[in-house]
Design a protein around this motif. Structure first.
Motif, PDB file in Angstrom:
ATOM      1  N   ALA A 208       0.845  -1.191   0.000  1.00  0.00           N
ATOM      2  CA  ALA A 208       0.000   0.000   0.000  1.00  0.00           C
ATOM      3  C   ALA A 208       0.877   1.237   0.000  1.00  0.00           C
ATOM      4  CB  ALA A 208      -0.918  -0.001   1.220  1.00  0.00           C
ATOM      5  N   ARG A 209       0.822   1.951  -1.067  1.00  0.00           N
ATOM      6  CA  ARG A 209       1.512   3.244  -1.170  1.00  0.00           C
ATOM      7  C   ARG A 209       1.139   3.843  -2.518  1.00  0.00           C
ATOM      8  NH1 ARG A 209       8.010   4.535  -0.907  1.00  0.00           N
ATOM      9  NH2 ARG A 209       7.779   6.770  -1.202  1.00  0.00           N
ATOM     10  N   GLY A 210       0.397   4.924  -2.475  1.00  0.00           N
ATOM     11  CA  GLY A 210      -0.097   5.524  -3.713  1.00  0.00           C
ATOM     12  C   GLY A 210      -0.973   4.561  -4.490  1.00  0.00           C
ATOM     13  N   GLY A 211      -1.697   3.733  -3.764  1.00  0.00           N
ATOM     14  CA  GLY A 211      -2.512   2.691  -4.384  1.00  0.00           C
ATOM     15  C   GLY A 211      -2.114   1.341  -3.830  1.00  0.00           C
ATOM     16  N   TYR A 212      -2.703   0.297  -4.392  1.00  0.00           N
ATOM     17  CA  TYR A 212      -2.422  -1.057  -3.899  1.00  0.00           C
ATOM     18  C   TYR A 212      -1.843  -1.912  -5.012  1.00  0.00           C
ATOM     19  CZ  TYR A 212      -5.433   0.585  -0.168  1.00  0.00           C
ATOM     20  OH  TYR A 212      -5.977   1.326   0.847  1.00  0.00           O
ATOM     21  N   PHE A 213      -0.806  -2.661  -4.686  1.00  0.00           N
ATOM     22  CA  PHE A 213      -0.142  -3.484  -5.696  1.00  0.00           C
ATOM     23  C   PHE A 213       0.178  -4.872  -5.122  1.00  0.00           C
ATOM     24  CE2 PHE A 213       0.807   0.981  -6.154  1.00  0.00           C
ATOM     25  CZ  PHE A 213       0.355   1.223  -7.433  1.00  0.00           C
ATOM     26  N   PRO A 214      -0.063  -5.954  -5.848  1.00  0.00           N
ATOM     27  CA  PRO A 214      -0.735  -5.942  -7.157  1.00  0.00           C
ATOM     28  C   PRO A 214      -2.223  -5.626  -7.012  1.00  0.00           C
ATOM     29  CG  PRO A 214      -0.373  -8.186  -6.418  1.00  0.00           C
ATOM     30  CD  PRO A 214       0.288  -7.302  -5.410  1.00  0.00           C
ATOM     31  N   LYS A 215      -2.802  -5.143  -8.057  1.00  0.00           N
ATOM     32  CA  LYS A 215      -4.212  -4.760  -8.025  1.00  0.00           C
ATOM     33  C   LYS A 215      -5.103  -5.999  -7.971  1.00  0.00           C
ATOM     34  CE  LYS A 215      -4.150  -0.196  -9.952  1.00  0.00           C
ATOM     35  NZ  LYS A 215      -3.415   0.148  -8.728  1.00  0.00           N
ATOM     36  N   ARG A 216      -4.590  -7.105  -8.494  1.00  0.00           N
ATOM     37  CA  ARG A 216      -5.403  -8.314  -8.534  1.00  0.00           C
ATOM     38  C   ARG A 216      -4.505  -9.499  -8.203  1.00  0.00           C
ATOM     39  NH1 ARG A 216      -6.989 -11.372 -13.175  1.00  0.00           N
ATOM     40  NH2 ARG A 216      -8.904 -12.533 -12.793  1.00  0.00           N
ATOM     41  N   THR A 217      -4.975 -10.332  -7.285  1.00  0.00           N
ATOM     42  CA  THR A 217      -4.227 -11.523  -6.896  1.00  0.00           C
ATOM     43  C   THR A 217      -5.124 -12.742  -7.049  1.00  0.00           C
ATOM     44  OG1 THR A 217      -2.965 -10.227  -5.283  1.00  0.00           O
ATOM     45  CG2 THR A 217      -2.909 -12.613  -5.032  1.00  0.00           C
ATOM     46  N   ILE A 218      -4.569 -13.774  -7.643  1.00  0.00           N
ATOM     47  CA  ILE A 218      -5.289 -15.035  -7.781  1.00  0.00           C
ATOM     48  C   ILE A 218      -4.928 -15.910  -6.580  1.00  0.00           C
ATOM     49  CG2 ILE A 218      -5.694 -17.035  -9.264  1.00  0.00           C
ATOM     50  CD1 ILE A 218      -6.340 -14.304 -10.591  1.00  0.00           C
TER      51      ILE A 218
END
Ligand SMILES: [Cu+2]
Length: 131
Positions: free
Chosen positions: A52-62
């Motif tokens: 979490a920093r300037g958004g969330y990464f990865p945006k999608r997790t399987i």
């Protein structure tokens, strides 16, 4: 003379083909890096890491459905609103520390379908697809 020309054309052709494959492989890696994340399983517990920093990464997790899961939120100098996290499906709401790790546990039955996280303003988000 002609043979030399043909030979150098051949070499140039091979270099172009090589460069093409090199670039396409590179692009592949880059898009994977920016794309879906994958959950890992440690001692029977599934772990989904989200930065979490300037958004969330990865945006999608399987992730795998139906096993206990930890959403591991990582912050590192996070002073934007992505530190204010909401996971509606879990009724979870928290302020993450500017730097650190926060584990959000999900039971096996909560690890189903799509679990979304959002900043409290709803401008940033991530999702975990349990399959
Ligand atoms: Cu926000």
């Amino acid at each position: 003379m002609k043979k030399n020309t043909i030979a150098s054309l051949g070499i140039a052709f091979l270099i172009i083909i090589g460069a093409f494959f090199y670039i396409s492989r590179d692009t592949d890696t880059a898009s994977r890096g920016a794309g879906d994340g994958e959950a890992k399983i440690v001692d029977g517990v599934q772990i989904v890491e989200i930065s979490a920093r300037g958004g969330y990464f990865p945006k999608r997790t399987i992730a795998q459905a139906g096993i206990p899961t930890i959403i591991r939120m990582k912050t590192n100098g996070t002073f934007d609103c992505s530190s204010s996290l909401v996971v509606p499906k879990l009724n979870y709401r928290t302020m993450l520390d500017p730097s650190g790790v926060r584990d959000i546990p999900l039971s096996a039955s909560q690890s189903e379908g799509t679990v979304r996280g959002l900043c409290s303003m709803g401008m940033y988000g991530f999702e975990i697809d349990f399959r």
